[in-house]
Design an enzyme around this catalytic site. Structure first.
Site, PDB file in Angstrom:
ATOM      1  N   ASP A  36       0.831  -1.203   0.000  1.00 23.93           N
ATOM      2  CA  ASP A  36       0.000   0.000   0.000  1.00 23.93           C
ATOM      3  C   ASP A  36       0.864   1.251   0.000  1.00 23.93           C
ATOM      4  O   ASP A  36       1.485   1.582   1.008  1.00 23.93           O
ATOM      5  CB  ASP A  36      -0.901   0.002   1.244  1.00 23.93           C
ATOM      6  N   MET A  38       1.036   5.175  -0.058  1.00 25.96           N
ATOM      7  CA  MET A  38       0.195   6.345   0.264  1.00 25.96           C
ATOM      8  C   MET A  38       1.071   7.589   0.341  1.00 25.96           C
ATOM      9  O   MET A  38       2.184   7.538   0.871  1.00 25.96           O
ATOM     10  CB  MET A  38      -0.499   6.131   1.606  1.00 25.96           C
ATOM     11  N   HIS A  67      -0.399  -1.108  -4.773  1.00 20.06           N
ATOM     12  CA  HIS A  67      -1.625  -0.304  -4.779  1.00 20.06           C
ATOM     13  C   HIS A  67      -1.227   1.146  -4.553  1.00 20.06           C
ATOM     14  O   HIS A  67      -0.850   1.533  -3.441  1.00 20.06           O
ATOM     15  CB  HIS A  67      -2.535  -0.840  -3.654  1.00 20.06           C
ATOM     16  N   MET A  69      -1.954   4.672  -3.899  1.00 21.51           N
ATOM     17  CA  MET A  69      -2.935   5.648  -3.406  1.00 21.51           C
ATOM     18  C   MET A  69      -2.234   6.995  -3.387  1.00 21.51           C
ATOM     19  O   MET A  69      -1.967   7.578  -2.325  1.00 21.51           O
ATOM     20  CB  MET A  69      -3.423   5.234  -2.015  1.00 21.51           C
ATOM     21  N   MET A 138     -12.580  -0.971  -3.760  1.00 23.74           N
ATOM     22  CA  MET A 138     -12.265  -0.696  -2.354  1.00 23.74           C
ATOM     23  C   MET A 138     -13.497  -0.950  -1.484  1.00 23.74           C
ATOM     24  O   MET A 138     -14.596  -0.477  -1.799  1.00 23.74           O
ATOM     25  CB  MET A 138     -11.816   0.757  -2.171  1.00 23.74           C
ATOM     26  N   ASP A 176     -10.514  -4.906  -1.270  1.00 26.26           N
ATOM     27  CA  ASP A 176      -9.482  -4.452  -0.336  1.00 26.26           C
ATOM     28  C   ASP A 176     -10.105  -3.603   0.771  1.00 26.26           C
ATOM     29  O   ASP A 176     -10.678  -2.542   0.499  1.00 26.26           O
ATOM     30  CB  ASP A 176      -8.451  -3.633  -1.132  1.00 26.26           C
TER      31      ASP A 176
END
Ligand code: DX5
Ligand code: ZN
Length: 219
Positions: A36, A38, A67, A69, A138, A176
């Site tokens: 993840d 971010m 992923h 973000m 999501m 997710d």
């Protein structure tokens, strides 16, 4: 139907032992490792960049499901591809030129995914679905691990499954956020083919392998 893939999210792991945590997931039967990323802009939290992806790449032979973000993901695609991402997923909400961004991911030799926040209509990715390897729905608002699964996602997954079957039958449908043994069966029944799980794997009282086993037996 092909077996469901389980992608433990290292966001919930113990970062002081990241290599061991990644290996525990692999030895426990994980299919992918979910990373993840971010940026503190697209989502309120900040996590990892390409150097951490590169480090994780050295700990496992599993595909890294990255992923993103982040805002302007196109600026970083090359860096994440070089760091060893196997799948790069961008958010529809973060891409003005989504078609171009997905095309670029594929040109980098990486699988391309597109993610949708809970409030974004599924229809917003209809035109690009034929060019993706993965649709990520999501089931929480992105930014943090350990949140509760949004129940409305189940119906959304059923509708997403119809779209994917029509437009991208080879693509995976990933879910997710808040996935655990108690809801995994319903989620898979609604059509998901990949389950991301952070807390359910890394906070399982008997360890990551037991967390993965519990998810598998639930679906
Ligand atoms: C949320 C992240 C998720 C998160 C999942 O923004 O995209 O991947 O790590 O964690 P759990 O399974 O704990 O909800
Ligand atoms: Zn994620």
């Amino acid at each position: 139907m092909s077996p469901v893939k389980i992608a433990p999210s290292i966001l919930a792991s113990d970062f002081t032992h990241l290599a061991d945590e990644v290996r525990a997931a692999e030895e426990g039967g994980a299919d992918w490792i979910h990373v993840d990323v971010m940026d503190g802009h697209f989502v309120p939290n900040i996590t990892f960049g390409p150097p951490v992806v590169r480090a994780v790449r050295r700990c496992t032979s599993l595909p890294l499901d990255v992923h993103l973000m982040i805002e302007h993901p196109e600026r970083y695609l090359e860096a994440f591809a070089e760091a060893g991402a196997g799948i790069l997923t961008v958010h529809e909400e973060a891409c003005v030129h989504l078609h171009r961004t997905l095309q670029w991911i594929r040109e980098l030799g990486v699988k391309a995914g597109v993610a949708l926040n809970p409030a974004t209509p599924l229809e917003s990715v209809r035109e690009v679905l034929p060019m993706v390897d993965l649709l990520l729905v999501m089931s929480v608002n992105p930014g943090f691990g350990g949140q509760t699964y949004i129940e409305a996602t189940t119906d959304r997954l059923r509708r997403a499954r119809v779209l994917v079957d029509e437009l991208a039958p080879e693509a995976d449908l990933e879910v997710d956020g808040g996935v655990e043994a108690s809801n995994a069966g319903i989620i898979v029944g609604a059509g998901a083919s990949v389950l991301v799980a952070g807390s359910a794997v890394y906070h399982h009282p008997e360890g990551a392998a037991a967390g993965i086993r519990a998810l598998r037996s639930a679906c």
